[in-house]
Design a protein around this motif. Structure first.
Motif, PDB file in Angstrom:
ATOM      1  N   GLU A  94     -15.316  72.483  63.436  1.00  0.00           N
ATOM      2  CA  GLU A  94     -16.420  72.977  64.257  1.00  0.00           C
ATOM      3  C   GLU A  94     -17.251  71.841  64.850  1.00  0.00           C
ATOM      4  OE1 GLU A  94     -18.730  75.665  61.929  1.00  0.00           O
ATOM      5  OE2 GLU A  94     -17.292  77.313  62.117  1.00  0.00           O
ATOM      6  N   ILE A  97     -16.427  70.787  68.391  1.00  0.00           N
ATOM      7  CA  ILE A  97     -16.910  71.716  69.421  1.00  0.00           C
ATOM      8  C   ILE A  97     -18.393  71.464  69.683  1.00  0.00           C
ATOM      9  CG2 ILE A  97     -17.201  74.138  70.074  1.00  0.00           C
ATOM     10  CD1 ILE A  97     -14.964  74.817  68.094  1.00  0.00           C
ATOM     11  N   GLU A  98     -19.152  71.279  68.603  1.00  0.00           N
ATOM     12  CA  GLU A  98     -20.599  71.095  68.746  1.00  0.00           C
ATOM     13  C   GLU A  98     -20.933  69.816  69.507  1.00  0.00           C
ATOM     14  OE1 GLU A  98     -22.589  73.181  64.896  1.00  0.00           O
ATOM     15  OE2 GLU A  98     -21.253  71.491  64.478  1.00  0.00           O
ATOM     16  N   GLU A 101     -20.022  70.359  73.144  1.00  0.00           N
ATOM     17  CA  GLU A 101     -21.023  71.217  73.790  1.00  0.00           C
ATOM     18  C   GLU A 101     -22.266  70.413  74.165  1.00  0.00           C
ATOM     19  OE1 GLU A 101     -20.049  75.573  71.705  1.00  0.00           O
ATOM     20  OE2 GLU A 101     -21.449  74.173  70.747  1.00  0.00           O
ATOM     21  N   LEU A 102     -22.698  69.541  73.260  1.00  0.00           N
ATOM     22  CA  LEU A 102     -23.881  68.721  73.530  1.00  0.00           C
ATOM     23  C   LEU A 102     -23.647  67.834  74.753  1.00  0.00           C
ATOM     24  CD1 LEU A 102     -26.043  66.826  70.946  1.00  0.00           C
ATOM     25  CD2 LEU A 102     -25.188  65.627  72.949  1.00  0.00           C
ATOM     26  N   CYS A 104     -21.490  68.264  77.218  1.00  0.00           N
ATOM     27  CA  CYS A 104     -21.381  69.088  78.429  1.00  0.00           C
ATOM     28  C   CYS A 104     -22.754  69.541  78.915  1.00  0.00           C
ATOM     29  CB  CYS A 104     -20.479  70.296  78.173  1.00  0.00           C
ATOM     30  SG  CYS A 104     -18.720  69.908  78.042  1.00  0.00           S
ATOM     31  N   ARG A 105     -23.651  69.815  77.986  1.00  0.00           N
ATOM     32  CA  ARG A 105     -25.003  70.218  78.376  1.00  0.00           C
ATOM     33  C   ARG A 105     -25.781  69.053  78.984  1.00  0.00           C
ATOM     34  NH1 ARG A 105     -25.036  72.817  73.249  1.00  0.00           N
ATOM     35  NH2 ARG A 105     -26.303  71.104  72.413  1.00  0.00           N
ATOM     36  N   ASP A 111     -17.740  69.000  82.657  1.00  0.00           N
ATOM     37  CA  ASP A 111     -17.432  70.398  82.375  1.00  0.00           C
ATOM     38  C   ASP A 111     -16.579  70.541  81.120  1.00  0.00           C
ATOM     39  OD1 ASP A 111     -18.681  71.224  84.780  1.00  0.00           O
ATOM     40  OD2 ASP A 111     -16.836  70.862  85.903  1.00  0.00           O
ATOM     41  N   ARG A 112     -15.688  69.574  80.910  1.00  0.00           N
ATOM     42  CA  ARG A 112     -14.765  69.601  79.774  1.00  0.00           C
ATOM     43  C   ARG A 112     -14.679  68.214  79.178  1.00  0.00           C
ATOM     44  NH1 ARG A 112     -15.477  74.099  80.946  1.00  0.00           N
ATOM     45  NH2 ARG A 112     -13.997  75.830  81.205  1.00  0.00           N
TER      46      ARG A 112
END
Length: 451
Positions: A94, A97-98, A101-102, A104-105, A111-112
């Motif tokens: 996990e 992913i986290e 995500e950070l 990408c934000r 985007d990826r």
């Protein structure tokens, strides 16, 4: 004047041992030695302690990696917890992913994401991605810029006045003996901040160029800010000719909450990252536009660009990086910006008051000193004279003798645990150096004086 940087007996003893197992007594060419390297026992916050018990303010931060300094408690806690659950798996976790995500934000161009183990790997796969996406093989890069240990980006990394060629059409020069000439033929070398050459050379080679790789503020190129018209020329030439823009932010992601591209108005197709996103552990990442990153997509079979790695996205790096980046918020960046301004402004005042033939460049939490009075525009303008090289070596020694680790010929970096007092100490030590080395300053002044 000291003949070398003072090191303790334990460092000297360790270096004697190291000569028996390493080709030159060191494990990597980037280790500063003068002539003996300083061996470190531990680090805490903004300080290093050598094996002889001496304390130093650390302006290297493992080549700008440790933006929170040493032994940052949230990272230590996160790693301790993860180690108790396992160090690496063949399966995803996990935490990857986290962290993705950070990123990408935060970074507008992303985007990826795909994770790798080093900044070199990130650049390597970004270039491969550009080739896979465009079907072209050549790349363009900036003279003197460092992008890791990959043949194509090492071209003209260490160019000299003897081989760098025409100022409007730089020559592709080999970085090491035996570098294939085919590699040199596949790299178009550009000068940083040279608007006309970017437009002309990128258009001339457009049919074969997959990408231009740009460090928005190249450390080895002088840590000089990009001119807005240079950024505009990169955009214009790349978009007109279907060439991808790779922003190498392995070092310079630390320039703002959103990275260096956002700070300088560069809109890349791919971004390479590393250093600060790993919390002090090995890491690299490639991010970018969804359609470009699709070359890594293996969901329907063999991707256009296969990418793997036993330790890619390993949970230790993911966990440490997530803890570090979560604490690297707007407040932390504002603090670093303030410290950087104190250091650069203070050094600038010290130079001006003494009319010394030096200058300081950099931004945010980074700065670099140059033995030239005029602020340079690119790598050629920061290439040191013999007198300048001598002065910079003495500067590093003087700082070490006064309890500060200043990188030799590279970017100096600040970290979040540093205080205003630390920043003012840096300025005071620099002023002390100017006052005690007038002979070297006079030598530079004489060399630069018109005949």
């Amino acid at each position: 004047m000291a003949a070398e940087m003072g090191v303790g007996q334990k460092s000297k003893d360790n270096f004697d041992r190291a000569w028996l197992v390493f080709p030159d007594g060191t494990s990597r060419v980037t280790i500063d030695r003068d002539p003996t390297p300083l061996y470190v026992e531990r680090g805490i916050g903004s300080y290093l302690f050598d094996v002889d018990g001496r304390r130093f303010v650390d302006l290297n931060c493992n080549f700008t990696t440790l933006i929170h300094g040493h032994a940052f408690e949230p990272v230590v806690e996160a790693l301790t917890s993860q180690l108790q659950r396992g160090s690496c798996f063949a399966n995803p976790t996990e935490s990857e992913i986290e962290l993705a995500e950070l990123l990408c934000r935060r970074v507008p161009a992303i985007d990826r994401v795909r994770f790798v183990n080093t900044g070199t790997e990130a650049v390597l796969f970004a270039i491969k991605a550009a080739r896979a996406f465009t079907g072209r093989s050549k790349i363009a890069k900036l003279e003197g810029a460092y992008h890791g240990a990959y043949d194509w980006v090492e071209v003209s990394q260490a160019a000299t006045p003897a081989n760098w060629g025409d100022p409007i059409a730089p020559q592709s020069t080999a970085f090491y003996r035996g570098m294939p000439t085919s590699v040199l033929d596949e790299v178009v070398v550009l000068r940083f901040n040279d608007v006309e050459s970017v437009r002309r050379l990128m258009s001339l080679h457009a049919d074969h160029l997959a990408a231009i790789i740009v460090d928005p503020m190249p450390s080895r190129g002088g840590l000089v800010a990009p001119k807005p018209e240079f950024i505009a020329a990169v955009h214009e030439a790349s978009r007109a000719n279907g060439i991808l823009v790779i922003s190498d932010e392995v070092l310079n992601l630390r320039q703002s909450f959103h990275g260096a591209s956002a700070r300088y108005g560069l809109v890349p197709d791919l971004v390479t990252m590393g250093k600060i996103i790993g919390g002090g552990l090995p890491i690299g990442a490639i991010g970018g536009r969804e359609d470009v990153m699709k070359v890594f997509d293996g969901s329907a079979g063999r991707p256009l660009l296969p990418q793997g790695g036993t330790f890619s996205a390993n949970p230790l790096s993911m966990t440490a990086g997530l803890a570090a980046m979560r604490h690297l918020d707007h407040v932390a960046f504002a603090h670093l910006e303030t410290l950087g301004d104190i250091v650069r402004d203070g050094i600038g005042r010290a130079i001006s008051i003494r009319n010394a033939p030096l200058c300081v460049t950099g931004a945010a939490s980074l700065f670099r000193l140059h033995p030239c009075a005029k602020t340079p525009n690119d790598y050629r303008e920061i290439y040191p004279t013999p007198a300048g090289a001598t002065l910079m070596k003495q500067l590093t020694r003087f700082f070490a003798d006064n309890g500060i680790i200043l990188p030799h010929g590279a970017a100096a970096s600040l970290s979040t645990p540093m205080t205003r007092a630390d920043a003012e100490l840096i300025v005071d030590v620099f002023a002390g150096f100017l006052d005690s080395h007038q002979d070297l300053l006079d030598a530079i002044e004489a060399f630069n004086r018109p005949m």
